[in-house]
Write an enzyme that holds these catalytic residues in place. Structure first.
Site, mmCIF file in Angstrom:
data_model
loop_
_atom_site.group_PDB
_atom_site.id
_atom_site.type_symbol
_atom_site.label_atom_id
_atom_site.label_comp_id
_atom_site.label_asym_id
_atom_site.label_seq_id
_atom_site.Cartn_x
_atom_site.Cartn_y
_atom_site.Cartn_z
ATOM 1 N N ARG A 107 1.224 -0.862 0.138
ATOM 2 C CA ARG A 107 0.561 -0.197 0.257
ATOM 3 C C ARG A 107 0.790 1.129 -0.003
ATOM 4 O O ARG A 107 1.586 1.359 1.420
ATOM 5 C CB ARG A 107 -0.668 0.436 0.827
ATOM 6 N N HIS A 134 -7.522 0.692 -6.068
ATOM 7 C CA HIS A 134 -7.633 -0.346 -5.129
ATOM 8 C C HIS A 134 -8.661 -1.890 -5.839
ATOM 9 O O HIS A 134 -9.308 -1.525 -5.233
ATOM 10 C CB HIS A 134 -8.422 0.489 -4.208
ATOM 11 N N GLN A 137 -10.176 -4.292 -3.263
ATOM 12 C CA GLN A 137 -11.839 -3.684 -2.855
ATOM 13 C C GLN A 137 -12.747 -4.386 -3.983
ATOM 14 O O GLN A 137 -13.354 -4.634 -3.509
ATOM 15 C CB GLN A 137 -11.303 -2.629 -2.631
ATOM 16 N N ASP A 225 -17.396 6.290 -1.190
ATOM 17 C CA ASP A 225 -16.251 6.815 -0.333
ATOM 18 C C ASP A 225 -15.332 7.894 0.140
ATOM 19 O O ASP A 225 -16.823 9.067 -0.158
ATOM 20 C CB ASP A 225 -15.150 5.764 -1.202
ATOM 21 N N CYS A 264 -16.575 1.184 1.021
ATOM 22 C CA CYS A 264 -15.217 0.518 1.396
ATOM 23 C C CYS A 264 -14.936 0.621 2.708
ATOM 24 O O CYS A 264 -13.910 -0.414 3.355
ATOM 25 C CB CYS A 264 -13.891 0.601 0.275
ATOM 26 N N ARG A 292 -13.362 -8.778 1.389
ATOM 27 C CA ARG A 292 -12.097 -8.984 1.579
ATOM 28 C C ARG A 292 -11.031 -10.489 1.633
ATOM 29 O O ARG A 292 -10.574 -10.246 0.980
ATOM 30 C CB ARG A 292 -11.296 -7.597 2.360
HETATM 31 N N1 CP Z 1 -11.553 -0.448 2.597
HETATM 32 C C1 CP Z 1 -9.701 -0.723 2.687
HETATM 33 O O1 CP Z 1 -8.527 -0.710 1.902
HETATM 34 O O2 CP Z 1 -9.725 -0.894 4.220
HETATM 35 P P1 CP Z 1 -8.468 -0.646 5.345
HETATM 36 O O3 CP Z 1 -8.055 1.389 4.745
HETATM 37 O O4 CP Z 1 -8.615 -0.595 6.946
HETATM 38 O O5 CP Z 1 -7.669 -1.063 4.883
HETATM 39 N N1 NVA Z 2 -10.419 6.495 -1.174
HETATM 40 C C1 NVA Z 2 -9.247 5.466 0.660
HETATM 41 C C2 NVA Z 2 -9.633 4.239 0.751
HETATM 42 C C3 NVA Z 2 -9.071 4.143 1.925
HETATM 43 C C4 NVA Z 2 -9.354 2.634 1.884
HETATM 44 C C5 NVA Z 2 -7.837 6.092 0.452
HETATM 45 O O1 NVA Z 2 -7.387 6.586 -0.066
HETATM 46 O O2 NVA Z 2 -7.799 6.894 1.581
#
Ligand code: CP
Ligand code: NVA
Length: 305
Positions: A107, A134, A137, A225, A264, A292
């Site tokens: 990430r 993502h 997701q 989101d 999400c 997930r």
């Molecule tokens: N939806 C998602 O990726 O959540 P986290 O940021 O908790 O991993």
């Molecule tokens: N769009 C959000 C998703 C988190 C899972 C972010 O990038 O923070």
């Protein structure tokens, strides 16, 4: 993408439509096996490295638990706990990790950084979220939608809010899966043109609008989101103003009486969605979160078999 013989999952369209359904079927199988208490240790002795430059609840815990269920092991690598945080280049980190672990989930901020990892690693790289995408997701989202509506071709979904990482992979996932999608964002917060073109190449670009009511009318699925993603904290006030009128609330959902509501997570109640909607019968956000785990396991076993 394919780098040499190694497959990576940098975005959802690294999978063909057929491969996508293979992974979703496998995820459904894992879910059933877990429900029945049947063992499925398909990756004995395998190790997953998990690099995080941003926080996570779902991604971290689902990948780590998934590896345990599969008989393997996962190592949490917070960016500030490894030498990357002291300036060791990502390409060196990727090559070093490749010599120890069987796959890396990462990430990161810039999407380019996940590409660098894939270029230098000799093992599969899985995108656990970048600023642009993502895909993990999206896999869970598609499994969740398929559980509700067996025939994806007849589903009409709406994305409302920011055209962000989650949105962009969902656009591509819907194009691959054959889901009819409408996207409603403020003018300056849409899906990247390049992503829309990729969706068109896959067969179906979404309908794009800036009108939330028009977008949700008669939808089966309404998905939103946060308006302020990780790394955008400095733009918070500007963004909250830009997204006024895009909140998923009871009033908006009167135009979509049958719709299931997706998010999400984590959610910012009172901003992009109300507490009442998240807590309502139509909300399927925790099914998404659960899925997930099942889709992560399916991706790992598919990449590593
Ligand atoms: N939806 C998602 O990726 O959540 P986290 O940021 O908790 O991993
Ligand atoms: N769009 C959000 C998703 C988190 C899972 C972010 O990038 O923070």
């Amino acid at each position: 993408g394919i780098e040499g013989d190694v497959r990576h999952l940098l975005d959802i369209d690294d999978l063909s439509r057929e491969e996508l359904f293979t992974v979703l079927d496998r995820a459904a199988d894992y879910k059933l096996a877990q429900t029945r208490g049947e063992g499925h240790a398909d990756l004995p002795g395998k190790t997953l490295g998990m690099l995080f430059q941003k926080p996570s609840t779902r991604t971290r815990v689902s990948f780590e638990t998934g590896m345990t269920h599969l008989g393997g092991h996962a190592i949490f690598l917070g960016a500030d706990d490894i030498q990357l945080g002291r300036g060791e280049p990502l390409k060196d980190t990727a090559r070093t990790l490749s010599r120890y672990v069987d796959a890396v989930m990462a990430r990161v901020f810039k999407h380019e950084n996940i590409r660098v990892m894939a270029e230098y690693a000799d093992v599969p790289i899985v995108n656990g979220l970048t600023d642009d995408a993502h895909p993990c997701q999206t896999l869970a989202d598609l499994l969740t939608i398929r559980e509700r509506f067996a025939d994806l071709d007849s589903v009409s979904a709406t994305w409302i809010g920011d055209g962000n990482n989650v949105a962009q992979s969902f656009v591509l996932g819907c194009a691959l899966a054959g889901i009819d999608l409408t996207v409603a964002t403020p003018e300056d917060h849409g899906i990247d043109e390049a992503v829309l073109e990729r969706a068109a190449d896959l067969g179906t670009a979404p309908t794009v609008t800036h009108d939330p009511v028009e977008a949700v009318t008669d939808a089966n699925v309404v998905y939103t989101d946060v308006w302020v993603s990780m790394g955008q904290e400095d733009e918070r006030e500007i963004r909250l103003r830009a997204f006024e009128g895009f909140q998923v609330n009871q009033e908006l959902l009167e135009h979509a009486p049958e719709a299931a509501v997706m998010h999400c997570l984590p959610a910012h109640r009172g901003e992009e969605i109300t507490d009442a909607v998240i807590e309502s019968e139509r909300s399927i956000v925790f099914d998404q979160a659960e899925n997930r785990l099942h889709t992560q396991k399916a991706v790992l076993s598919w990449l590593l078999e």
